[in-house]
Design a protein around this motif. Structure first.
Motif, PDB file in Angstrom:
ATOM      1  N   TYR A 199      -5.541  -1.142   5.187  1.00 51.71           N
ATOM      2  CA  TYR A 199      -4.948  -2.343   4.629  1.00 51.71           C
ATOM      3  C   TYR A 199      -5.694  -2.762   3.364  1.00 51.71           C
ATOM      4  O   TYR A 199      -6.925  -2.752   3.332  1.00 51.71           O
ATOM      5  CB  TYR A 199      -5.044  -3.495   5.621  1.00 51.71           C
ATOM      6  N   CYS A 200      -4.945  -3.159   2.346  1.00 49.97           N
ATOM      7  CA  CYS A 200      -5.604  -3.812   1.220  1.00 49.97           C
ATOM      8  C   CYS A 200      -5.442  -5.318   1.384  1.00 49.97           C
ATOM      9  O   CYS A 200      -4.531  -5.795   2.068  1.00 49.97           O
ATOM     10  CB  CYS A 200      -5.075  -3.339  -0.129  1.00 49.97           C
TER      11      CYS A 200
ATOM     12  N   GLU B 117       0.832  -1.204   0.000  1.00 53.90           N
ATOM     13  CA  GLU B 117       0.000   0.000   0.000  1.00 53.90           C
ATOM     14  C   GLU B 117       0.867   1.255   0.000  1.00 53.90           C
ATOM     15  O   GLU B 117       1.984   1.239   0.510  1.00 53.90           O
ATOM     16  CB  GLU B 117      -0.924   0.048   1.227  1.00 53.90           C
ATOM     17  N   SER B 118       0.307   2.320  -0.531  1.00 53.92           N
ATOM     18  CA  SER B 118       0.954   3.627  -0.494  1.00 53.92           C
ATOM     19  C   SER B 118      -0.121   4.700  -0.589  1.00 53.92           C
ATOM     20  O   SER B 118      -1.272   4.399  -0.897  1.00 53.92           O
ATOM     21  CB  SER B 118       1.962   3.777  -1.641  1.00 53.92           C
ATOM     22  N   GLY B 119       0.289   5.940  -0.295  1.00 51.05           N
ATOM     23  CA  GLY B 119      -0.626   7.057  -0.455  1.00 51.05           C
ATOM     24  C   GLY B 119      -1.207   7.609   0.827  1.00 51.05           C
ATOM     25  O   GLY B 119      -1.933   8.600   0.803  1.00 51.05           O
TER      26      GLY B 119
ATOM     27  N   TRP C 128      -2.673 -10.004   2.847  1.00 48.40           N
ATOM     28  CA  TRP C 128      -2.806  -8.642   3.366  1.00 48.40           C
ATOM     29  C   TRP C 128      -1.531  -7.853   3.123  1.00 48.40           C
ATOM     30  O   TRP C 128      -0.432  -8.404   3.174  1.00 48.40           O
ATOM     31  CB  TRP C 128      -3.090  -8.673   4.866  1.00 48.40           C
ATOM     32  N   GLY C 129      -1.710  -6.553   2.900  1.00 46.04           N
ATOM     33  CA  GLY C 129      -0.564  -5.666   2.848  1.00 46.04           C
ATOM     34  C   GLY C 129      -0.124  -5.273   4.240  1.00 46.04           C
ATOM     35  O   GLY C 129      -0.723  -5.669   5.240  1.00 46.04           O
ATOM     36  N   GLN C 130       0.910  -4.447   4.293  1.00 43.07           N
ATOM     37  CA  GLN C 130       1.469  -4.047   5.596  1.00 43.07           C
ATOM     38  C   GLN C 130       0.728  -2.857   6.198  1.00 43.07           C
ATOM     39  O   GLN C 130       0.912  -2.536   7.370  1.00 43.07           O
ATOM     40  CB  GLN C 130       2.956  -3.702   5.441  1.00 43.07           C
TER      41      GLN C 130
ATOM     42  N   SER D 111      -3.159   3.552  -2.898  1.00 39.30           N
ATOM     43  CA  SER D 111      -2.882   2.560  -3.944  1.00 39.30           C
ATOM     44  C   SER D 111      -2.387   1.280  -3.297  1.00 39.30           C
ATOM     45  O   SER D 111      -1.769   1.315  -2.225  1.00 39.30           O
ATOM     46  CB  SER D 111      -1.814   3.083  -4.911  1.00 39.30           C
ATOM     47  N   CYS D 112      -2.645   0.174  -3.958  1.00 38.43           N
ATOM     48  CA  CYS D 112      -2.162  -1.118  -3.489  1.00 38.43           C
ATOM     49  C   CYS D 112      -1.674  -1.893  -4.700  1.00 38.43           C
ATOM     50  O   CYS D 112      -2.481  -2.272  -5.563  1.00 38.43           O
ATOM     51  CB  CYS D 112      -3.264  -1.871  -2.766  1.00 38.43           C
ATOM     52  N   ALA D 113      -0.364  -2.093  -4.760  1.00 36.45           N
ATOM     53  CA  ALA D 113       0.238  -2.823  -5.869  1.00 36.45           C
ATOM     54  C   ALA D 113       0.414  -4.280  -5.489  1.00 36.45           C
ATOM     55  O   ALA D 113       0.952  -4.592  -4.420  1.00 36.45           O
ATOM     56  CB  ALA D 113       1.575  -2.204  -6.232  1.00 36.45           C
ATOM     57  N   ALA D 114      -0.019  -5.160  -6.381  1.00 32.53           N
ATOM     58  CA  ALA D 114       0.047  -6.597  -6.121  1.00 32.53           C
ATOM     59  C   ALA D 114       1.063  -7.270  -7.018  1.00 32.53           C
ATOM     60  O   ALA D 114       1.208  -6.913  -8.193  1.00 32.53           O
ATOM     61  CB  ALA D 114      -1.321  -7.226  -6.339  1.00 32.53           C
TER      62      ALA D 114
END
Length: 124
Positions: A95-96, A6-8, A114-116, A21-24
Motif C-alpha cells: 500500500y502507498c 498503486e500498480s506494478g 491510503w491506496g487500495q 508505482s503510486c499515482a496521486a
C-alpha cells in the motif's frame, strides 16, 4: 480528497525485481511525505519505506534496507518503490500512503490517505 492508485505488483521468482508505482490525484502532492507499507495474510500492516516531500530524505525498514529504493516524481504526482533481490517473505499486499505532513515517518498513524493496494507474490 486525495486518491492513490498503486500498480506494478505481480508474481516474481525469488531474486527478481519489481517496480511499484503510486499515482496521486490533486495538486498538493509535493507538500507531503509519502510512504509504502505492506500486509501479509493474517498479519498486521507494516512500514516498508518513506520519503520526504522533496525526496531528499528516505527511511527504510531494516528488512528491506539495501534491497528496496523509494523515490518520487513531484511533476508526475507519483511515488515509486523499486524492489530488488526479492524474497518469499516479501510476499504481501503493498500500500502507498500520504503522510499528514511534510516529515517522513514509519508510523501508520502519521498517514491519512491510503491506496487500495497491489499484490506482490514472490515464489521460491
Amino acid at each position: 480528497q486525495v486518491q492513490l492508485v498503486e500498480s506494478g505488483g505481480g508474481l516474481v521468482q525469488a531474486g527478481g525485481s519489481l517496480r511499484l508505482s503510486c499515482a496521486a490525484s490533486g495538486r498538493t502532492f509535493s507538500l507531503y511525505a509519502m510512504g509504502w507499507f505492506r500486509q501479509a495474510p493474517g498479519k498486521e500492516r507494516l512500514f516498508v519505506a518513506s520519503i520526504s516531500r522533496s525526496g531528499g530524505n528516505t527511511y527504510y525498514a531494516d528488512s528491506v534496507k539495501g534491497r528496496f529504493t523509494i523515490s518520487r516524481d513531484n511533476d508526475e504526482n507519483t511515488v515509486y518503490l523499486q524492489m530488488n533481490s526479492l524474497k518469499p517473505e516479501d510476499t504481501a499486499v503493498y500500500y502507498c500512503a500520504k503522510a499528514r505532513g511534510a516529515i517522513q515517518s514509519g508510523r501508520i498513524s502519521e498517514y491519512n490517505y491510503w491506496g487500495q493496494g497491489t499484490q506482490v507474490t514472490v515464489s521460491s
